[in-house]
Structure formats: structure tokens, C-alpha cells
Design an enzyme around this catalytic site. Structure first.
Site, PDB file in Angstrom:
ATOM      1  N   GLY A  96       0.829  -1.207   0.000  1.00  0.00           N
ATOM      2  CA  GLY A  96       0.000   0.000   0.000  1.00  0.00           C
ATOM      3  C   GLY A  96       0.858   1.250   0.000  1.00  0.00           C
ATOM      4  N   LYS A 107      -7.785   3.022  21.787  1.00  0.00           N
ATOM      5  CA  LYS A 107      -7.828   3.889  20.596  1.00  0.00           C
ATOM      6  C   LYS A 107      -9.193   3.781  19.916  1.00  0.00           C
ATOM      7  CE  LYS A 107      -5.666   6.425  17.293  1.00  0.00           C
ATOM      8  NZ  LYS A 107      -5.662   5.900  15.955  1.00  0.00           N
ATOM      9  N   GLU A 166     -13.946   3.705   7.774  1.00  0.00           N
ATOM     10  CA  GLU A 166     -13.635   2.413   8.408  1.00  0.00           C
ATOM     11  C   GLU A 166     -14.658   2.120   9.518  1.00  0.00           C
ATOM     12  OE1 GLU A 166      -8.951   1.683   7.806  1.00  0.00           O
ATOM     13  OE2 GLU A 166      -9.350   3.388   9.101  1.00  0.00           O
TER      14      GLU A 166
HETATM   15  P1  NAD Z   1      -4.525   5.392   2.393  1.00  0.00           P
HETATM   16  O1  NAD Z   1      -5.870   5.283   1.755  1.00  0.00           O
HETATM   17  O2  NAD Z   1      -3.766   6.669   2.275  1.00  0.00           O
HETATM   18  O3  NAD Z   1      -3.590   4.249   1.801  1.00  0.00           O
HETATM   19  C1  NAD Z   1      -4.010   2.948   1.575  1.00  0.00           C
HETATM   20  C2  NAD Z   1      -3.289   2.470   0.318  1.00  0.00           C
HETATM   21  O4  NAD Z   1      -3.464   1.055   0.200  1.00  0.00           O
HETATM   22  C3  NAD Z   1      -3.838   3.097  -0.967  1.00  0.00           C
HETATM   23  O5  NAD Z   1      -2.762   3.630  -1.712  1.00  0.00           O
HETATM   24  C4  NAD Z   1      -4.466   1.911  -1.687  1.00  0.00           C
HETATM   25  O6  NAD Z   1      -4.397   2.019  -3.110  1.00  0.00           O
HETATM   26  C5  NAD Z   1      -3.584   0.783  -1.181  1.00  0.00           C
HETATM   27  N1  NAD Z   1      -4.156  -0.543  -1.378  1.00  0.00           N
HETATM   28  C6  NAD Z   1      -5.406  -0.998  -1.094  1.00  0.00           C
HETATM   29  N2  NAD Z   1      -5.539  -2.278  -1.480  1.00  0.00           N
HETATM   30  C7  NAD Z   1      -4.342  -2.651  -2.003  1.00  0.00           C
HETATM   31  C8  NAD Z   1      -3.841  -3.856  -2.580  1.00  0.00           C
HETATM   32  N3  NAD Z   1      -4.622  -4.932  -2.719  1.00  0.00           N
HETATM   33  N4  NAD Z   1      -2.570  -3.877  -3.036  1.00  0.00           N
HETATM   34  C9  NAD Z   1      -1.770  -2.785  -2.934  1.00  0.00           C
HETATM   35  N5  NAD Z   1      -2.184  -1.613  -2.407  1.00  0.00           N
HETATM   36  C10 NAD Z   1      -3.463  -1.567  -1.942  1.00  0.00           C
HETATM   37  O7  NAD Z   1      -4.713   4.978   3.910  1.00  0.00           O
HETATM   38  P2  NAD Z   1      -3.815   5.427   5.170  1.00  0.00           P
HETATM   39  O8  NAD Z   1      -4.253   6.758   5.632  1.00  0.00           O
HETATM   40  O9  NAD Z   1      -2.377   5.198   4.861  1.00  0.00           O
HETATM   41  O10 NAD Z   1      -4.327   4.391   6.262  1.00  0.00           O
HETATM   42  C11 NAD Z   1      -3.955   3.018   6.264  1.00  0.00           C
HETATM   43  C12 NAD Z   1      -4.401   2.425   7.600  1.00  0.00           C
HETATM   44  O11 NAD Z   1      -3.651   3.041   8.644  1.00  0.00           O
HETATM   45  C13 NAD Z   1      -5.879   2.701   7.924  1.00  0.00           C
HETATM   46  O12 NAD Z   1      -6.446   1.609   8.591  1.00  0.00           O
HETATM   47  C14 NAD Z   1      -5.822   3.900   8.868  1.00  0.00           C
HETATM   48  O13 NAD Z   1      -6.919   3.991   9.753  1.00  0.00           O
HETATM   49  C15 NAD Z   1      -4.536   3.610   9.606  1.00  0.00           C
HETATM   50  N6  NAD Z   1      -3.905   4.822  10.155  1.00  0.00           N
HETATM   51  C16 NAD Z   1      -3.667   5.887   9.355  1.00  0.00           C
HETATM   52  C17 NAD Z   1      -3.059   7.016   9.883  1.00  0.00           C
HETATM   53  C18 NAD Z   1      -2.760   8.226   9.025  1.00  0.00           C
HETATM   54  O14 NAD Z   1      -2.353   9.251   9.571  1.00  0.00           O
HETATM   55  N7  NAD Z   1      -2.922   8.167   7.721  1.00  0.00           N
HETATM   56  C19 NAD Z   1      -2.715   7.047  11.242  1.00  0.00           C
HETATM   57  C20 NAD Z   1      -2.971   5.925  12.034  1.00  0.00           C
HETATM   58  C21 NAD Z   1      -3.576   4.804  11.473  1.00  0.00           C
HETATM   59  O1  KPL Z   2      -7.272   9.280  15.866  1.00  0.00           O
HETATM   60  C1  KPL Z   2      -7.997  10.223  15.653  1.00  0.00           C
HETATM   61  C2  KPL Z   2      -8.637  10.276  14.313  1.00  0.00           C
HETATM   62  O2  KPL Z   2      -8.954  11.354  13.809  1.00  0.00           O
HETATM   63  O3  KPL Z   2      -8.814   9.193  13.721  1.00  0.00           O
HETATM   64  C3  KPL Z   2      -8.261  11.209  16.751  1.00  0.00           C
HETATM   65  C4  KPL Z   2      -7.430  12.432  16.571  1.00  0.00           C
HETATM   66  C5  KPL Z   2      -7.888  10.592  18.091  1.00  0.00           C
HETATM   67  C6  KPL Z   2      -9.702  11.549  16.854  1.00  0.00           C
HETATM   68  O4  KPL Z   2     -10.444  10.431  17.188  1.00  0.00           O
END
Ligand code: NAD
Ligand code: KPL
Length: 305
Positions: A9, A184, A264
Site C-alpha cells: 500500500g 484507541k 472504516e
Molecule cells: P490510504 O488510503 O492513504 O492508503 C491505503 C493504500 O493502500 C492506498 O494507496 C491503496 O491504493 C492501497 N491498497 C489498497 N488495497 C491494495 C492492494 N490490494 N494492493 C496494494 N495496495 C493496496 O490509507 P492510510 O491513511 O495510509 O491508512 C492506512 C491504515 O492506517 C488505515 O487503517 C488507517 O486507519 C490507519 N492509520 C492511518 C493514519 C494516518 O495518519 N494516515 C494514522 C494511524 C492509522
Molecule cells: O485518531 C484520531 C482520528 O482522527 O482518527 C483522533 C485524533 C484521536 C480523533 O479520534
């Protein structure tokens, strides 16, 4: 530690993790969805990470699930609802003793992944780091934070944590990762849906103190009933602290809805409500919140799962 890393990803978190591993001189590969995405990635010349004051491109080698060397360590960086299918497509490439690190928010997707990878060690992560993707192959590191890692089935820390230290990824192994994930989840359930329903930044929830308090009370009951008393302790106070500390931010769910992207919900509020039903626990505010959120998603033509 010698050995290669694969990151599945190329979104916000995938870029953040892959670039830091690459810059530390580690052997890291990026797995793209298909040949078309791989060609587009190669044309872009790599992943760009904007982490003030630097913006740097890292030419992390890309591949698809179909081709490439056996995988020893796989970081799964797709959304929770994509994880099972994405990992299943890679199962044939996992080397004996391979380990999978799951960055998904919420609960439930790790179980879905484990079900398609019997016998493979699945390590859960709970991260407060924040990144977003203003354009393809480019992520902005917007919020420095911390990542907890753990395996509910085995408290032994893996040797490769040294690689993460080398890459400057702030993290710690914990024997109680489930408690972190539940905590969380509860924070996200108390804040994110309300920001969608009130169409507001996190800080504006301070104007809805009764709604927030009722949800925290029910979420704490749920955590207790699910055997997570540590995750329940002082939940309301922490929710208020996060609302205050992130007052100017839009929650991740608000951002998804504003951009017309699938949320999600099933792995956050949906998971919490299903757990309450399983435990025959009546949580009327939480259940009403779920109905209202589903209604709001439907009204925007977004998936409700
Ligand atoms: P995002 O949508 O930016 O990235 C996901 C990527 O996965 C996309 O580029 C998509 O094309 C790719 N993908 C999906 N299916 C695929 C496959 N079969 N093969 C290859 N690539 C594939 O999402 P994100 O923001 O990076 O979040 C990812 C996870 O991390 C989520 O569960 C999110 O809740 C968690 N998360 C994100 C953050 C953040 O700040 N972005 C912080 C904490 C947790
Ligand atoms: O994790 C977060 C989100 O936006 O997904 C915070 C900042 C804790 C809010 O729930």
C-alpha cells in the site's frame, strides 16, 4: 538486522513507513495493486515524503503481488476493509516464518487477515502518527506520534525492532497491544462519528459535553465487559484531552466523508456495537450514534460498512 521489508500500500502510512526504512539504508520494496499502478509509480520515480523541513524522494523499488522474491516481513498499510483481500493475494509469497505487521486502525481486520494466513505471526500496531496524501506517491508527515506494537498470541519481541529504531520510527513493543487497540477504538468512537454528524473540527465537540460524556460512559462499560479494564480507566478525561489537543484538526473519519471516501466504520463504531450485542449489553447512545452515522453516510451515497 539483515533481511528485506515489504510494504503493501503506497498511501499515507505506507509512504511514511517505506521512506523511513529506505532512508535508513534498509532493503525495502513497495507492493502496488496492479501493473498499471506499478507503471505509474515507476514513471513518478519513487515516493516523496514531506517531513518539515525536508521534502525528499525515495526511489523504493516497486513490484506487484504477482512477482518478486519471497516475503519475510510485510507491513500492511492499506485500509482495514482492504486488508484481508490484499494479504490473501500475497499469501503464496510469504516465506516460512514470515511476519506480518498490521497498521490498520480499529479492531476486526487483524482477525480477518489471520484467518487467511494460518500459522503466520500477525503483529498488531496502534499508531498516533499522522500522515496524509495531497497527491499520488506523495505523503505529508503531519503529526509526530508513537506506535505500539504487539502480538496478543506471543509476548516475545521480534529482533527486527532494531530496524525500526535505525529508521527513526518511534515505537515500543507491548505485551498488551489489545488494551492499546481497544483504548484507541474507544477514543475514535467517542470523537470521530460526532465530528461527521456535527460537521465540525475535533475542538467543536467541547460544545456537546453531554453527548460526549454519555458515549464515554457507555464505551467504558463496553471495555469493562470485554475484559479491558485498563482501556476503560479515565476514558472520559482522555477523550476531553484529545478533543482539546487536536482542536484544530478534522478527525480521520470527517476527512474521509468530506472527500467522499469510504470510512472504516465497521472496524470502529460497527465493531463496538457488535461487541455490545454479543455481550448482551444495552448501550442506547452508542447504538443511536451508529444509526445516525449510517444515515449520514447513506445520505452522501457512501458505503455504510
Ligand atoms: P490510504 O488510503 O492513504 O492508503 C491505503 C493504500 O493502500 C492506498 O494507496 C491503496 O491504493 C492501497 N491498497 C489498497 N488495497 C491494495 C492492494 N490490494 N494492493 C496494494 N495496495 C493496496 O490509507 P492510510 O491513511 O495510509 O491508512 C492506512 C491504515 O492506517 C488505515 O487503517 C488507517 O486507519 C490507519 N492509520 C492511518 C493514519 C494516518 O495518519 N494516515 C494514522 C494511524 C492509522
Ligand atoms: O485518531 C484520531 C482520528 O482522527 O482518527 C483522533 C485524533 C484521536 C480523533 O479520534
Amino acid at each position: 538486522m539483515a533481511g528485506s521489508w515489504h510494504v503493501l500500500g503506497a498511501g499515507s502510512l505506507g509512504t511514511l513507513w517505506a521512506c523511513r526504512l529506505w532512508r535508513a539504508g534498509l532493503d525495502v520494496r513497495l507492493i502496488l495493486r496492479d501493473d498499471q499502478r506499478l507503471a505509474a509509480y515507476r514513471a513518478a520515480g519513487g515516493l516523496t515524503l514531506q517531513a518539515a523541513p525536508l521534502t525528499e524522494q525515495s526511489p523504493v523499488p516497486g513490484e506487484t503481488a504477482a512477482q518478486g522474491a519471497p516475503i519475510q516481513r510485510l507491513i500492511v498499510a492499506c485500509k482495514a476493509y482492504d486488508a484481508r483481500q490484499a494479504v490473501a493475494a500475497l499469501a503464496h509469497r510469504l516465506a516460512p516464518g514470515a511476519e506480518v505487521i498490521l497498521l490498520q486502525n480499529g479492531l476486526g481486520s487483524a482477525d480477518e487477515v489471520a484467518a487467511v494466513l494460518p500459522g503466520v505471526r500477525c503483529i498488531h500496531a496502534s499508531s498516533t502518527e499522522g500522515a496524509y496524501r495531497p497527491q499520488p506517491w506523495h505523503a505529508v508527515f503531519a503529526g509526530h506520534g508513537f506506535t505500539w506494537l504487539g502480538d496478543p498470541a506471543d509476548p516475545t519481541p521480534p529482533a527486527w525492532l532494531a530496524d525500526l529504531d535505525q529508521a527513526g520510527i518511534p515505537q515500543q513493543w507491548t505485551a498488551d497491544i489489545l488494551s492499546r487497540l481497544w483504548r484507541k477504538l474507544a477514543l475514535n468512537c467517542a470523537i470521530n462519528p460526532l465530528t461527521v454528524l456535527h460537521d465540525c473540527r475535533n475542538g467543536e465537540l467541547a460544545q456537546h459535553p453531554c453527548e460526549v460524556a454519555s458515549l464515554c460512559d457507555e464505551l467504558a462499560q463496553l471495555l469493562e465487559r470485554c475484559g479491558q479494564p485498563a482501556a476503560a480507566a479515565d476514558l472520559h478525561a482522555e477523550v476531553l484531552r484529545v478533543i482539546h489537543a487536536t482542536a484544530q484538526n478534522f478527525s480521520s473519519m470527517h476527512q474521509d466523508v468530506a472527500l467522499g471516501r469510504r470510512t472504516e466504520i465497521s472496524y470502529l463504531l460497527g465493531y463496538a456495537c457488535a461487541a455490545a450485542t454479543r455481550h448482551r449489553l444495552a448501550l442506547p447512545h452508542l447504538q443511536q450514534l451508529q444509526r445516525r452515522l449510517i444515515g449520514a453516510l447513506q445520505a452522501r451515497g457512501l458505503p455504510c460498512d
